[in-house]
Enzyme design. Structure first.
Site, PDB file in Angstrom:
ATOM      1  N   GLU A 264      10.645  -3.125   1.121  1.00 47.10           N
ATOM      2  CA  GLU A 264      12.056  -4.227   1.516  1.00 47.10           C
ATOM      3  C   GLU A 264      13.203  -3.924   1.662  1.00 47.10           C
ATOM      4  OE1 GLU A 264       9.431  -5.848   1.662  1.00 47.10           O
ATOM      5  OE2 GLU A 264      10.131  -8.580   0.738  1.00 47.10           O
ATOM      6  N   GLU A 298       9.858  -4.598   8.288  1.00 40.18           N
ATOM      7  CA  GLU A 298      10.742  -4.603   6.842  1.00 40.18           C
ATOM      8  C   GLU A 298      12.016  -4.874   6.861  1.00 40.18           C
ATOM      9  OE1 GLU A 298       8.788  -4.711   4.032  1.00 40.18           O
ATOM     10  OE2 GLU A 298       7.079  -3.611   5.412  1.00 40.18           O
TER      11      GLU A 298
HETATM   12  N1  B3K Z   1       6.481  -6.681   0.960  1.00 46.63           N
HETATM   13  C1  B3K Z   1       5.887  -5.661   0.171  1.00 46.63           C
HETATM   14  C2  B3K Z   1       4.745  -6.126  -0.072  1.00 46.63           C
HETATM   15  C3  B3K Z   1       4.610  -5.262  -1.080  1.00 46.63           C
HETATM   16  C4  B3K Z   1       3.515  -5.684  -2.532  1.00 46.63           C
HETATM   17  C5  B3K Z   1       2.778  -4.603  -2.887  1.00 46.63           C
HETATM   18  N2  B3K Z   1       1.873  -5.422  -4.026  1.00 46.63           N
HETATM   19  C6  B3K Z   1       5.134  -5.484   2.124  1.00 46.63           C
HETATM   20  C7  B3K Z   1       5.776  -5.807   3.287  1.00 46.63           C
HETATM   21  O1  B3K Z   1       5.172  -7.830   2.564  1.00 46.63           O
HETATM   22  O2  B3K Z   1       6.516  -5.994   3.497  1.00 46.63           O
HETATM   23 ZN    ZN Z   2       6.568  -8.368   4.551  1.00 44.33          ZN
END
Ligand code: B3K
Ligand code: ZN
Length: 873
Positions: A264, A298
């Protein structure tokens, strides 16, 4: 490697208020210049050194307020850069060199198919430059990207483009500015030969936003659905949460090599191509729905995660649990709400329950970790979402919305904690949520033992609920939780929900009762007829509910429960009881006999009026082998497989005409569209086909082959190919597989499906196939999607992965050992099936453990080390 503890949290001594970065891109030697405006925190010790994170960086130069630092002024080790005696406010400038082409971990700046991209969450930014890489340091960013005009015509970063121009030597640059302060984990950069599809959105306050989906040229025809999903998500967040987008530009980029689904990053979401690209001929209905959900997820992070972020990584579920809940509600509103719930819960009860019961069990807010990357789990995400759902049920929809408004307003631009979120809900509702907070700190799935008694004489129904949460690693004793149980009492004479009277008060026909103690008895009065209780409607809490339902009770609920979710669940429970008997029969080598009540129940479903085809398709689907396994004290993979096949075949034989009729009634020539109506039709048709193919009779085979050759859309083609490959008719399967593989050799996402179909078959030749396919030109260990499609899918193949000669385990361990060097994050995830060894018979336990031991003997990344240590503890 040493763990970090939540209790050791200290606010940062220095904050960065503004960050300027210049990237001079080169595959082997990218130069990164950073100019950071830094301030000491008012409460920090004036002598506190400045400590920045940095890994795999070659330091070229360093200065403070334009004065170069000589080597005695700072210290660098493999993980940090420390500078003693810094002023209260200063400008730190640094230059480092990094090698994106060498980066196979896919964290930080790396290359995928020749393009540059980044992944910084959670701690990838420290592989880009020296920085306080923690989410509670939020700065505005200005980023200049310099690249080759030919190779990298497109240069993207967060925010809005400010300036662009040409440079000497065929180079050019673009400068981007992001006015919203953000933690560095939300930084992103993309550069390469990309093409975009553009659209526009007007926000509720009239702001014009340009929307772009960036892909490689050959994928330009696969972006329509992602773009449409994005626009739906933008409208939904305005309506459901009053949240609007806050920049002039929103970009999505598809990359082939990506560890997770998507990321995101502010204004520049980077997606695994599998989570964004769709086309009727290449993507299934499930993939279309998955893309819609991830695009929305996202996008929703822009508020739940970006505008309001996490104070530290222990609070990860603050943004992830809430955002998963938000995307679940969005998908429920956009598609069939009951089906969305059924699919989510069915996955949750299989996979999250298993995690909660295994050696890597952890609370939604862990209190320590070695490697945060290992904590992007079903517990943080999905159980986190269930807890937010419970909160909404506890405080009511209106208070929940007021609570979320308050949360976004009060904490905008801040990095906060789970208490801050729950506190807003408590404040707007007036509810005491202190006991509820235990959901965040206690791991494990609560068991609820329930029983009920109808007192004819007094017209009372006594419902007793007893809760107990099993011990989990590091948490031997558990306290009682605050559990909302949504329920009804269905009258056995009327078939209707009875009005519930509790403590003299009428509480409706469908109500939430609160279980807070170890054991509570609820006495319902004025109960005019004997009821069957319908408990935990819509799966109102993430618990295991045990109620001694008879098969007659379940058949009754299956047709009479007013809650669609519980109607489905009654069917699953009924099937599980029959499966239990058959598993026992198989183990004891006794002849298997099909429970006629299950056949009757299915017959009623197939012949009854069809109100929702998508729900019917779910109701006709038997519990998966993995879910059946979850219910067994010791998993016997062969008995489970044999019992389930027996049920499928018995149903197919008994209800053949009905399945053929359903199939034929749902064939359509309409052009493909991922609409709820069409998806429902296809699911129903394809469930019917799978029953017919389970007996492999001429008609089933003919329908299946025709569906494959009609080549109408990927959902139908994939289902037909899967059924052929999973049948014993290799004479039909081989040519189909071959033509499919040749036709789609150029499309990596379709080849992923081709791999998965082959290694999921129950026949005994799968291990050899996996080995053979690992040599296929379309396979690469460096691409996470390929690893998941081939190795990950094989490890889900219950009969073959768990072969008694241990070769399945050995193959997985070999891959883990090799991947540990290339991509520790993916390697650590891949071990999961081996960590579940306690659930199997002793022979398999020994085999699984010996592979874990073999992995442990290698030099390990912190990621793999942490998982293996826990698994063997
Ligand atoms: N916030 C990201 C997570 C990515 C972490 C990778 N090590 C994906 C999500 O939850 O939207
Ligand atoms: Zn997320």
């Amino acid at each position: 490697p040493q763990p970090v503890y939540l209790s050791d949290y200290q606010p940062p001594a220095y904050r960065v208020t503004h960050t300027e970065l210049t990237f001079d891109l080169d595959p082997a030697a990218t130069r990164v210049k950073a100019r950071l405006l830094i301030e000491r925190h008012a409460k920090a010790d004036a002598n506190a050194p400045l400590v920045l994170n940095g890994e795999h960086l070659k330091l070229i130069s360093l200065s403070i307020d334009a004065t170069p630092l000589n080597e005695s002024a700072y210290q660098v080790d493999a993980e940090t850069l420390s500078i003693a005696n810094v002023p209260e406010r200063f400008v730190l400038e640094s230059e480092v060199e990094i090698a994106p082409q060498e980066n196979t971990a896919l964290e930080g700046l790396y290359q995928s198919n020749g393009m540059y991209c980044t992944q910084c969450e959670a701690e990838g930014f420290r592989r880009i430059t020296f920085y306080p890489d923690r989410p509670d340091v939020m700065a505005t960013f200005k980023v200049t990207v310099i690249g080759d005009q030919q190779r990298e015509p497109v240069l993207l970063a967060n925010g809005n483009p400010l300036e662009r121009g040409e440079l000497e030597g065929g180079r050019h640059f673009v400068t981007w500015e992001d006015p919203h302060p953000k933690p560095c984990y939300l930084f992103a950069l993309v550069a390469g030969n990309l093409h975009s599809v553009e659209d526009h959105f007007t926000t509720m306050s009239g702001r014009e936003v340009t929307l772009q989906v960036w892909v490689e040229q050959e994928n330009l025809d696969k972006t329509e659905h992602a773009m449409a999903s994005l626009k739906r998500a933008m409208v939904w967040d305005e309506q459901a949460y009053g949240r609007e987008y806050d920049l002039d530009l929103f970009m999505i980029v598809a990359v082939n090599d990506f560890n997770m689904g998507a990321m995101e990053n502010k204004g520049l979401n980077i997606f695994n191509s599998a989570a964004v690209l769709t086309h009727p001929h290449t993507a299934t209905d499930a993939a279309f729905q998955n893309v819609e959900g991830i695009v929305a997820h996202e996008y929703f992070h822009n508020w739940s995660g970006n505008r309001v972020t996490c104070r530290d990584w222990f609070q990860l579920s603050l943004k992830e649990g809430f955002t998963v809940f938000r995307d679940q509600c969005f998908s429920a509103d956009t598609n069939s709400a009951p089906v969305k719930r059924i699919q989510d819960v069915s996955f949750f009860r299989t996979a999250q329950f298993a995690e909660d019961a295994g050696p890597t069990a952890h609370p939604i807010r862990p209190d320590h970790f070695i490697e945060i990357t290992n904590f992007y789990t079903l517990t943080i995400y999905e159980k986190g979402a269930e807890v937010v759902r419970m909160l909404r049920n506890l405080v009511g929809e209106e208070n929940f919305r007021r609570g979320s408004d308050l949360y976004f307003e009060r904490f905008d631009g801040q990095a906060v904690t789970i208490e801050d979120f729950v506190g807003c809900m408590a404040e707007t509702s007036g509810e005491d949520l202190s006991q509820f907070m235990r959901w965040y700190s206690q791991a494990g799935t609560p068991d609820i033992d329930a029983h009920g008694e109808y007192d004819y004489v007094h017209g009372e129904y006594h419902l007793t609920l007893r809760q107990r949460t099993p011990a989990t690693p590091g948490q031997p004793d558990k306290l009682p939780l605050h559990i909302p149980v949504r329920m009804g009492l269905v009258g056995t004479k009327s078939g209707q929900d009875l009005t519930l009277t509790l403590n003299g008060e009428k509480i409706g026909k469908d109500a939430v009762i609160h279980l807070r103690d170890d054991e509570q008895t609820f006495v319902f009065t004025d109960v005019a007829e004997a009821p069957v209780p319908s408990l935990l409607r819509e799966f109102s809490a993430p618990v295991k509910l045990h109620f001694p339902y008879s098969r007659e009770d379940l058949a009754f609920l299956l047709t009479h429960d007013s809650d669609g979710f519980n109607r489905w669940d009654a069917g699953q429970r009924l099937a599980l009881l029959a499966l239990d008997d058959l598993i026992a029969a198989h183990r004891n080598s006794v002849e298997k006999v099909m429970d006629s009540r299950v056949v009757d129940a299915f017959k009623t479903l197939l012949n009854g009026p069809i109100s929702d085809k998508a729900v019917l398709a779910e109701m006709l689907t038997l519990p998966s082998e993995a879910y059946i396994a979850e219910q067994q004290p010791i998993v016997d993979v062969d008995a489970i497989h044999a019992a389930r096949e027996f049920v499928r075949q018995s149903l197919a034989l008994a209800l053949r005409e009905e399945f053929v009729a359903i199939y034929e009634a749902n064939v359509t020539e309409e052009p493909y569209a991922p609409t709820p109506e069409q998806i429902a039709q296809r699911s129903l048709k394809n469930v019917a086909l799978s029953y017919l193919m389970s007996i492999e009779d001429e008609q089933g085979l003919a329908l299946c082959e025709a569906q494959f050759s009609a080549d109408h859309n990927m959902t139908d083609v994939r289902q037909a190919l899967t059924l052929l490959v999973h049948s014993d008719r290799d004479d039909l399967a081989s040519p189909a597989l071959k033509s499919f593989g040749e036709k789609w050799a150029h499309d990596p996402l379709v080849m992923d499906q081709w791999f998965t179909i082959q290694v999921s078959r129950p026949q005994g030749d799968v291990l050899e196939r996996v080995k053979y396919l690992m040599q296929h030109p379309a396979f690469s260990l460096k691409n996470p999607n390929k690893v998941r499609a081939l190795i990950g899918a094989f490890a889900q193949n219950r009969v073959n992965f768990h072969r008694l000669d241990g070769q399945g385990y050995q193959l997985l361990a070999d891959v883990v050992i090799e991947l540990n060097r290339l991509n520790p994050e993916i390697a650590a995830r891949l071990i999961t099936p081996l960590t579940r060894w306690q659930r199997f018979d002793e022979t398999r336990q020994v085999l699984m453990r010996s592979q874990l031991e073999r992995i442990r003997q290698q030099p390990l990344s912190p990621n793999v080390y942490e998982v293996v240590e826990k698994a063997l503890a």
